[in-house]
Enzyme design. Structure first.
Site, short mmCIF file in Angstrom:
data_model
loop_
_atom_site.label_atom_id
_atom_site.label_comp_id
_atom_site.label_asym_id
_atom_site.label_seq_id
_atom_site.Cartn_x
_atom_site.Cartn_y
_atom_site.Cartn_z
N ASP A 177 0.84 -1.19 0.00
CA ASP A 177 0.00 0.00 0.00
C ASP A 177 0.88 1.26 0.00
O ASP A 177 1.85 1.31 -0.78
CB ASP A 177 -0.96 -0.03 1.19
CG ASP A 177 -2.13 0.93 1.05
OD1 ASP A 177 -3.15 0.54 0.46
OD2 ASP A 177 -2.00 2.07 1.52
N TYR A 306 -3.73 10.76 1.08
CA TYR A 306 -4.24 10.58 -0.27
C TYR A 306 -4.21 11.90 -1.05
O TYR A 306 -3.84 11.95 -2.22
CB TYR A 306 -5.67 10.05 -0.22
CG TYR A 306 -5.76 8.56 0.04
CD1 TYR A 306 -5.95 7.66 -1.01
CD2 TYR A 306 -5.62 8.05 1.33
CE1 TYR A 306 -6.03 6.30 -0.78
CE2 TYR A 306 -5.68 6.69 1.57
CZ TYR A 306 -5.90 5.82 0.51
OH TYR A 306 -5.96 4.47 0.74
N HIS A 360 -4.57 -8.05 0.40
CA HIS A 360 -3.92 -6.75 0.60
C HIS A 360 -3.15 -6.67 1.91
O HIS A 360 -2.29 -5.81 2.07
CB HIS A 360 -5.00 -5.66 0.57
CG HIS A 360 -4.46 -4.27 0.55
ND1 HIS A 360 -3.84 -3.72 -0.54
CD2 HIS A 360 -4.47 -3.28 1.50
CE1 HIS A 360 -3.48 -2.48 -0.28
NE2 HIS A 360 -3.86 -2.18 0.96
#
Length: 384
Positions: A177, A306, A360
């Protein structure tokens, strides 16, 4: 560099404040029988909150986390929390492991012992690592940034200073990630410090440099088409956090159930669990991760990463390439995942592993598979 020990202790007032919030949850309505189709399942969330109120013991989880050696260092005046576990072997290799969103350092609790003491788990002591697991700035017990430009490139600079301060001028890096973004930035801009990179994710904004007229393979074209579909169907959370992270933060920072639903829906969607989130993650594991965000009030600062990533995406410029050796671990539920041809345009891939299961969060889902791949990849790089 002064690096004092750190002990996790959430104030009792935070826990006391949590209980009435959980008990007084104003539940939304839902389409009967819709399950997870519209997002987090109402029935599951009610079950989870009942467990949170009646059975979950944060102090027990806190004590388990404190079995590791925690520290908090000042790097350029900014507080970085991290676990530092020394390896049990003849010459442990220093390794920094970086988590992502919506995870935390707690993802690595199963993985760390497999890497620091391989002999105790059927491995070779020569494969031992000195493991450092930081909390990214704005996550968990690291300080919250209050300035712009706090992105994976800045974090990579601080990881070099942190690792050098720990006595590791050259070290290995691993990540998934956003952690894969930090590791990539280390390989791009700090290669003289890096022995090698091991990634279980390719940064979502990664684009290799393409000369005018460069042809993509059919496999690459299909990946880009599939990638666009995935982001259209699954990327709503990301678009919101890329553009207006502050707006959602008011609700997530004020409602523990809202926070849990936002995070746990992703564990279910991204984990290799076949739709049953607890097939891979226990309630205690899920709630411990949520509690780290809740107790530290860091969901807003975490989501801002983000926004910062949109301002500086992982777009390689002409001549840019990760030249240090790279190992890629591809777990099948990790999607979208680019093909090797696309990744090789920007990374010096020395090992590519395709696994039969896992998603993930492989450090929690498949720690043995991940640990073995990390050991195998770095084995020939030791001593170089």
């Amino acid at each position: 560099m002064e690096i004092p020990p750190f002990r996790i202790h959430i104030p009792s007032a935070v826990i006391d404040d949590l209980r009435p919030r959980l008990a007084g949850t104003r539940w939304p309505d839902a389409i009967p029988g819709s399950g997870w189709e519209y997002g987090a399942d109402l029935n599951y969330m009610k079950e989870l909150v009942d467990y949170w109120l009646t059975k979950f013991d944060w102090r027990q989880q806190e004590a388990a986390l404190n079995q590791f050696h925690h520290f908090k260092a000042k790097v350029d005046g900014f507080g970085i929390h991290f676990i530092h576990e020394k390896g049990d072997g003849p010459n442990p290799l220093p390794l920094v492991i970086t988590h992502g969103w919506p995870g935390s350092f707690a993802e690595m609790v199963k993985l760390i012992p497999l890497l620091t003491d391989p002999a105790a788990h059927g491995g070779d002591p020569a494969d031992a690592f000195d493991v450092v697991v930081p909390s990214m700035p704005g996550y968990g017990f690291s300080d919250r940034p209050h300035q712009r430009g706090m992105n994976v490139f800045r974090f990579a600079e601080w990881w070099v200073k942190l690792m050098t301060g720990l006595g590791y001028p050259r070290f290995a890096a691993q990540g998934g990630d956003f952690g894969a973004g930090v590791a990539t930035a280390l390989g791009l801009f700090h290669a003289d410090h890096i022995i090698g990179l091991h990634l279980n994710y390719i940064p979502g904004s990664y684009r290799p440099f393409l000369e005018k007229g460069d042809e993509l393979t059919d496999v690459e074209k299909q990946f880009l088409a599939d990638d666009a579909i995935w982001w259209d169907e699954e990327g709503g959370y990301c678009h919101l956090q890329l553009t207006h992270p502050q707006s959602i933060s008011f609700g997530l920072n004020d409602s523990p159930v809202g926070l849990a639903a936002w995070i746990i829906e992703k564990f279910r969607a991204w984990g290799d669990c076949g739709g049953d989130v607890e097939r891979r993650f226990s309630k205690d594991e899920l709630l411990t991760n949520v509690m780290i965000y809740w107790a530290t009030g860091t969901i807003s600062s975490a989501n801002r990463l983000y926004f910062e990533a949109r301002l500086r995406p992982m777009h390689f410029q002409k001549g840019q390439r990760v030249t240090v050796p790279c190992g890629i671990a591809h777990f099948p539920k990790e999607a979208p995942f680019p093909p090797r041809q696309w990744v090789e345009r920007g990374y010096n891939i020395q090992r590519w592993s395709d696994f039969p299961r896992g998603g993930h969060f492989p450090a929690l889902e498949e720690p043995e598979l991940l640990a073995e791949d990390i050991r195998d990849f770095f084995r020939p790089l030791r001593g170089k």
